[in-house]
Design a protein around this motif. Structure first.
Motif, PDB file in Angstrom:
ATOM      1  N   THR A  24       0.837  -1.198   0.000  1.00 21.56           N
ATOM      2  CA  THR A  24       0.000   0.000   0.000  1.00 21.56           C
ATOM      3  C   THR A  24       0.873   1.250   0.000  1.00 21.56           C
ATOM      4  OG1 THR A  24      -0.095   0.151   2.420  1.00 21.56           O
ATOM      5  CG2 THR A  24      -1.811  -1.164   1.345  1.00 21.56           C
ATOM      6  N   ARG A  25       0.351   2.314  -0.559  1.00 21.15           N
ATOM      7  CA  ARG A  25       0.965   3.641  -0.454  1.00 21.15           C
ATOM      8  C   ARG A  25      -0.155   4.588  -0.050  1.00 21.15           C
ATOM      9  NH1 ARG A  25       5.393   5.682  -4.333  1.00 21.15           N
ATOM     10  NH2 ARG A  25       6.432   4.343  -2.836  1.00 21.15           N
ATOM     11  N   ARG A  26       0.117   5.399   0.989  1.00 19.15           N
ATOM     12  CA  ARG A  26      -0.913   6.303   1.498  1.00 19.15           C
ATOM     13  C   ARG A  26      -0.331   7.690   1.709  1.00 19.15           C
ATOM     14  NH1 ARG A  26       1.401   3.447   5.357  1.00 19.15           N
ATOM     15  NH2 ARG A  26       1.750   4.277   7.435  1.00 19.15           N
ATOM     16  N   ARG A  27      -1.226   8.673   1.665  1.00 23.16           N
ATOM     17  CA  ARG A  27      -0.843  10.057   1.949  1.00 23.16           C
ATOM     18  C   ARG A  27      -0.707  10.246   3.454  1.00 23.16           C
ATOM     19  NH1 ARG A  27      -5.013  10.577  -1.476  1.00 23.16           N
ATOM     20  NH2 ARG A  27      -4.519  11.326  -3.556  1.00 23.16           N
ATOM     21  N   VAL A  28       0.333  10.942   3.858  1.00 22.61           N
ATOM     22  CA  VAL A  28       0.525  11.375   5.240  1.00 22.61           C
ATOM     23  C   VAL A  28       0.962  12.833   5.170  1.00 22.61           C
ATOM     24  CG1 VAL A  28       1.108   9.075   6.119  1.00 22.61           C
ATOM     25  CG2 VAL A  28       2.928  10.574   5.305  1.00 22.61           C
ATOM     26  N   PRO A  29       0.902  13.571   6.276  1.00 23.61           N
ATOM     27  CA  PRO A  29       1.275  14.995   6.216  1.00 23.61           C
ATOM     28  C   PRO A  29       2.668  15.250   5.633  1.00 23.61           C
ATOM     29  CG  PRO A  29       0.159  14.532   8.272  1.00 23.61           C
ATOM     30  CD  PRO A  29       0.366  13.208   7.580  1.00 23.61           C
ATOM     31  N   GLU A  30       3.609  14.340   5.858  1.00 22.10           N
ATOM     32  CA  GLU A  30       4.973  14.521   5.363  1.00 22.10           C
ATOM     33  C   GLU A  30       5.153  14.097   3.905  1.00 22.10           C
ATOM     34  OE1 GLU A  30       4.364  13.810   9.456  1.00 22.10           O
ATOM     35  OE2 GLU A  30       4.262  12.260   7.941  1.00 22.10           O
ATOM     36  N   GLY A  31       4.142  13.500   3.315  1.00 21.94           N
ATOM     37  CA  GLY A  31       4.243  13.023   1.923  1.00 21.94           C
ATOM     38  C   GLY A  31       3.504  11.711   1.747  1.00 21.94           C
ATOM     39  N   PHE A  32       4.262  10.619   1.599  1.00 18.52           N
ATOM     40  CA  PHE A  32       3.675   9.302   1.389  1.00 18.52           C
ATOM     41  C   PHE A  32       4.379   8.283   2.272  1.00 18.52           C
ATOM     42  CE2 PHE A  32       3.024  11.607  -2.539  1.00 18.52           C
ATOM     43  CZ  PHE A  32       1.674  11.402  -2.771  1.00 18.52           C
ATOM     44  N   ARG A  33       3.667   7.232   2.650  1.00 22.06           N
ATOM     45  CA  ARG A  33       4.228   6.109   3.406  1.00 22.06           C
ATOM     46  C   ARG A  33       3.765   4.827   2.744  1.00 22.06           C
ATOM     47  NH1 ARG A  33       5.941   6.968   8.888  1.00 22.06           N
ATOM     48  NH2 ARG A  33       6.769   4.886   8.544  1.00 22.06           N
ATOM     49  N   ASP A  34       4.612   3.822   2.791  1.00 27.09           N
ATOM     50  CA  ASP A  34       4.286   2.510   2.250  1.00 27.09           C
ATOM     51  C   ASP A  34       4.157   1.513   3.392  1.00 27.09           C
ATOM     52  OD1 ASP A  34       4.575   3.613  -0.273  1.00 27.09           O
ATOM     53  OD2 ASP A  34       6.611   2.866  -0.543  1.00 27.09           O
ATOM     54  N   ALA A  35       3.309   0.521   3.191  1.00 31.30           N
ATOM     55  CA  ALA A  35       3.198  -0.597   4.128  1.00 31.30           C
ATOM     56  C   ALA A  35       2.995  -1.862   3.308  1.00 31.30           C
ATOM     57  CB  ALA A  35       2.032  -0.403   5.096  1.00 31.30           C
ATOM     58  N   VAL A  36       3.803  -2.878   3.607  1.00 34.91           N
ATOM     59  CA  VAL A  36       3.692  -4.183   2.964  1.00 34.91           C
ATOM     60  C   VAL A  36       3.463  -5.206   4.050  1.00 34.91           C
ATOM     61  CG1 VAL A  36       4.872  -5.922   1.559  1.00 34.91           C
ATOM     62  CG2 VAL A  36       5.270  -3.492   1.115  1.00 34.91           C
ATOM     63  N   GLY A  37       2.481  -6.077   3.843  1.00 37.11           N
ATOM     64  CA  GLY A  37       2.207  -7.126   4.819  1.00 37.11           C
ATOM     65  C   GLY A  37       0.881  -7.787   4.525  1.00 37.11           C
ATOM     66  N   GLU A  38       0.370  -8.513   5.510  1.00 36.38           N
ATOM     67  CA  GLU A  38      -0.896  -9.214   5.347  1.00 36.38           C
ATOM     68  C   GLU A  38      -2.054  -8.267   5.635  1.00 36.38           C
ATOM     69  OE1 GLU A  38      -3.514 -12.752   7.376  1.00 36.38           O
ATOM     70  OE2 GLU A  38      -1.329 -12.908   7.457  1.00 36.38           O
ATOM     71  N   LEU A  39      -3.016  -8.250   4.717  1.00 37.97           N
ATOM     72  CA  LEU A  39      -4.230  -7.470   4.935  1.00 37.97           C
ATOM     73  C   LEU A  39      -5.055  -8.222   5.975  1.00 37.97           C
ATOM     74  CD1 LEU A  39      -6.012  -5.066   4.210  1.00 37.97           C
ATOM     75  CD2 LEU A  39      -6.964  -6.437   2.346  1.00 37.97           C
ATOM     76  N   GLU A  40      -5.026  -7.717   7.201  1.00 37.71           N
ATOM     77  CA  GLU A  40      -5.640  -8.407   8.330  1.00 37.71           C
ATOM     78  C   GLU A  40      -7.133  -8.124   8.453  1.00 37.71           C
ATOM     79  OE1 GLU A  40      -4.598  -8.173  12.909  1.00 37.71           O
ATOM     80  OE2 GLU A  40      -3.030  -9.138  11.709  1.00 37.71           O
ATOM     81  N   PHE A  41      -7.529  -6.892   8.145  1.00 43.82           N
ATOM     82  CA  PHE A  41      -8.965  -6.583   8.185  1.00 43.82           C
ATOM     83  C   PHE A  41      -9.270  -5.417   7.260  1.00 43.82           C
ATOM     84  CE2 PHE A  41      -7.193  -3.978  11.636  1.00 43.82           C
ATOM     85  CZ  PHE A  41      -7.729  -2.728  11.363  1.00 43.82           C
ATOM     86  N   TRP A  42     -10.564  -5.284   6.964  1.00 44.13           N
ATOM     87  CA  TRP A  42     -11.088  -4.171   6.175  1.00 44.13           C
ATOM     88  C   TRP A  42     -12.476  -3.909   6.743  1.00 44.13           C
ATOM     89  CZ3 TRP A  42      -9.813  -3.168   0.524  1.00 44.13           C
ATOM     90  CH2 TRP A  42     -10.607  -2.146  -0.004  1.00 44.13           C
ATOM     91  N   ARG A  43     -12.587  -2.861   7.549  1.00 44.27           N
ATOM     92  CA  ARG A  43     -13.898  -2.560   8.142  1.00 44.27           C
ATOM     93  C   ARG A  43     -14.066  -1.048   8.287  1.00 44.27           C
ATOM     94  NH1 ARG A  43     -11.319  -5.465  12.413  1.00 44.27           N
ATOM     95  NH2 ARG A  43     -10.434  -4.035  13.941  1.00 44.27           N
TER      96      ARG A  43
END
Length: 78
Positions: A24-43
């Motif tokens: 995943t890549r998401r917007r944060v105040p400083e720019g962008f952050r990435d996270a790689v791993g298991e999608l544990e939940f979506w709610r």
């Protein structure tokens, strides 16, 4: 969002991808952050990604700029 020639960021995850390895890549105040791993939940429009080090990253769907399923990590951690 277009980045350079032929590169486009897309979100291709759905709730049915829970349990799969994702990037995943998401917007944060400083720019962008990435996270790689298991999608544990979506709610409630929030995704939970459990990284290899055990940390859980909670990501608001509205902050995502790119996300997709990726192949499982190799046993050697690569």
């Amino acid at each position: 969002m277009i980045l350079g020639v032929g590169a486009a960021l897309k979100i291709t995850l759905t709730p049915s991808d829970v349990g799969k390895r994702v990037t995943t890549r998401r917007r944060v105040p400083e720019g962008f952050r990435d996270a790689v791993g298991e999608l544990e939940f979506w709610r409630d429009h929030v995704l939970g990604v459990r990284k290899r080090d055990g940390t859980l990253v909670e990501i608001a769907y509205s902050d995502l700029v790119a996300a997709k399923v990726v192949r499982a990590a190799r046993p050697d951690g690569a």
